[in-house]
Design an enzyme around this catalytic site. Structure first.
Site, PDB file in Angstrom:
ATOM      1  CE  LYS A  77      10.524  12.784   3.423  1.00  0.00           C
ATOM      2  NZ  LYS A  77       9.391  12.939   4.376  1.00  0.00           N
ATOM      3  CG  HIS A  87      11.162 -12.530  -9.042  1.00  0.00           C
ATOM      4  ND1 HIS A  87      10.062 -12.575  -8.207  1.00  0.00           N
ATOM      5  CD2 HIS A  87      10.807 -11.741 -10.092  1.00  0.00           C
ATOM      6  CE1 HIS A  87       9.083 -11.846  -8.742  1.00  0.00           C
ATOM      7  NE2 HIS A  87       9.515 -11.322  -9.885  1.00  0.00           N
ATOM      8  CB  THR A 120       5.819  -8.975  -9.197  1.00  0.00           C
ATOM      9  OG1 THR A 120       6.551  -9.608 -10.247  1.00  0.00           O
ATOM     10  CG2 THR A 120       6.096  -9.680  -7.892  1.00  0.00           C
TER      11      THR A 120
HETATM   12  N1   CP Z   1       8.078 -11.021 -13.978  1.00  0.00           N
HETATM   13  C1   CP Z   1       8.084  -9.883 -13.268  1.00  0.00           C
HETATM   14  O1   CP Z   1       8.682  -9.796 -12.186  1.00  0.00           O
HETATM   15  O2   CP Z   1       7.398  -8.858 -13.848  1.00  0.00           O
HETATM   16  P1   CP Z   1       7.234  -7.396 -13.237  1.00  0.00           P
HETATM   17  O3   CP Z   1       8.591  -6.754 -13.253  1.00  0.00           O
HETATM   18  O4   CP Z   1       6.249  -6.696 -14.123  1.00  0.00           O
HETATM   19  O5   CP Z   1       6.735  -7.540 -11.837  1.00  0.00           O
END
Ligand code: CP
Length: 342
Positions: free
Chosen positions: A91, A140, A63
């Protein structure tokens, strides 16, 4: 095709809930136009001078790098912050202050953070668009878009469409944010059959099940892979051990749902496409997607990662309002390029 139903320019991309089918189809239309740039057949400098703030407060390979690559491919520059301990969040600085500061240094920000809701909170302090690269177990959205884009391409190559799809999702459906976002997007389509296979402790959250059933889709829930699964797509997932309260708890489920050539042949059709958001856990005790499937033509995992660049390029172009002027800023490619399968 136009984006009449969704005004992308200047918008944050925080959740798949923002999109309807028209908006998704417009993103995919722009993503298709990115292919020659991603394949290095030609270049565009449409974002020359623009800066992406790429803030990853949780581990990532694809990502983070694909956001950066996508921005570079449009001619922009990337500034990164990687890891919580390397930022002033360690912090005690608030997400709001961090956003106020970093949005003064950037034209757009991509961000990953371990807490659900954190990217939305950050966007409240940002003066530039923020794209969610994963917030805890919540969402996501860019992964879901690239997964859906891949599903559409795979369906097309089999002479079918997303409407009427049967998808089997396997593994950690509780903490796997990619499957949460993907289920919501697929629920916008017609007559989807979701077969959800997980230990009961790692079952899909109720809110996602509601999105599926409210959309009138077919839902099959089971805690074991048995018999013949008439699925078009088998979407395998990793046990998200980083989200468990203890390592012992995660260990209980490790290796429970494996997919290798023999299991695939026993339970799935010869046409079933194999997907995984990656990373897959290739350690012997887990190995949820075996290397013996690496050469299988139905293994789409690296088509997914390649498609991620196209989709993220499209999102940058749309949120920065340059999707219609990319050609005006084209340049030739002066170096030897490898043959691409994108
Ligand atoms: N699929 C995915 O989010 O992979 P990464 O965690 O490598 O970004």
């Amino acid at each position: 095709m136009s984006a009449q139903s969704f005004n992308f320019a200047g918008q944050h991309i925080l959740s798949v809930n923002q999109f309807n089918r028209d908006a998704i189809e417009y993103i995919f239309h722009i993503a298709n136009q990115m292919r020659p740039y991603a394949q290095r057949q030609k270049r565009t400098e449409v974002l020359r001078g623009a800066i992406l703030g790429n803030l990853f407060f949780e581990p990532s390979t694809r990502t983070r790098v694909s956001f950066g690559t996508a921005f570079n491919l449009l001619g922009g520059e990337v500034r990164e912050t990687v890891g919580m301990s390397n930022s002033a969040l360690a912090k005690g600085e608030s997400l709001y202050d961090t956003a106020r500061v970093l949005s003064g240094y950037s034209d757009i920000i991509a961000m990953r953070h371990p807490q659900a809701g954190s990217v939305a909170e950050f966007s409240g302090g940002s003066r530039v668009p923020v794209i969610n690269g994963g917030d805890g177990a919540n969402e996501h959205p860019t992964q879901a878009l690239l997964d859906l884009y891949t599903i559409e391409k795979e369906c097309k190559s089999h002479g079918s469409t997303i409407d009427g799809l049967h998808i089997a999702m396997i593994g950690d459906l509780k903490y796997g944010r990619t499957v949460h976002s993907l289920c919501k997007l697929l629920s916008l389509y017609n007559n989807i059959h979701f077969t959800l296979i997980s230990p009961t402790e790692l079952a899909m959250p109720e809110s996602i099940l509601s999105a599926i059933t409210n959309g009138g889709h077919k839902l099959t829930i089971t805690d074991q892979l048995s018999g013949s699964v008439d699925a078009d797509i088998c979407y395998q997932t990793r046990i998200q051990e980083e989200r468990f309260t203890s390592q012992d708890e995660a260990d209980k489920f490790r290796g429970k749902f494996r997919l290798d050539q023999a299991i695939y042949t026993k339970h799935f059709q010869s046409k079933t496409v194999i997907m995984h958001p990656l990373p897959r856990d290739s350690r012997a005790e887990a190995n949820e997607l075996d290397n013996d499937l690496n050469q299988h033509p139905n293994l789409a995992i690296f088509r997914q990662t390649d498609n991620g660049v196209l989709v993220r390029m499209a999102l940058f172009a749309l949120t920065l309002g340059v999707e219609n002027i990319m050609q005006q800023h084209e340049k030739p490619v002066l170096w030897q390029t490898p043959k691409s399968t994108l």
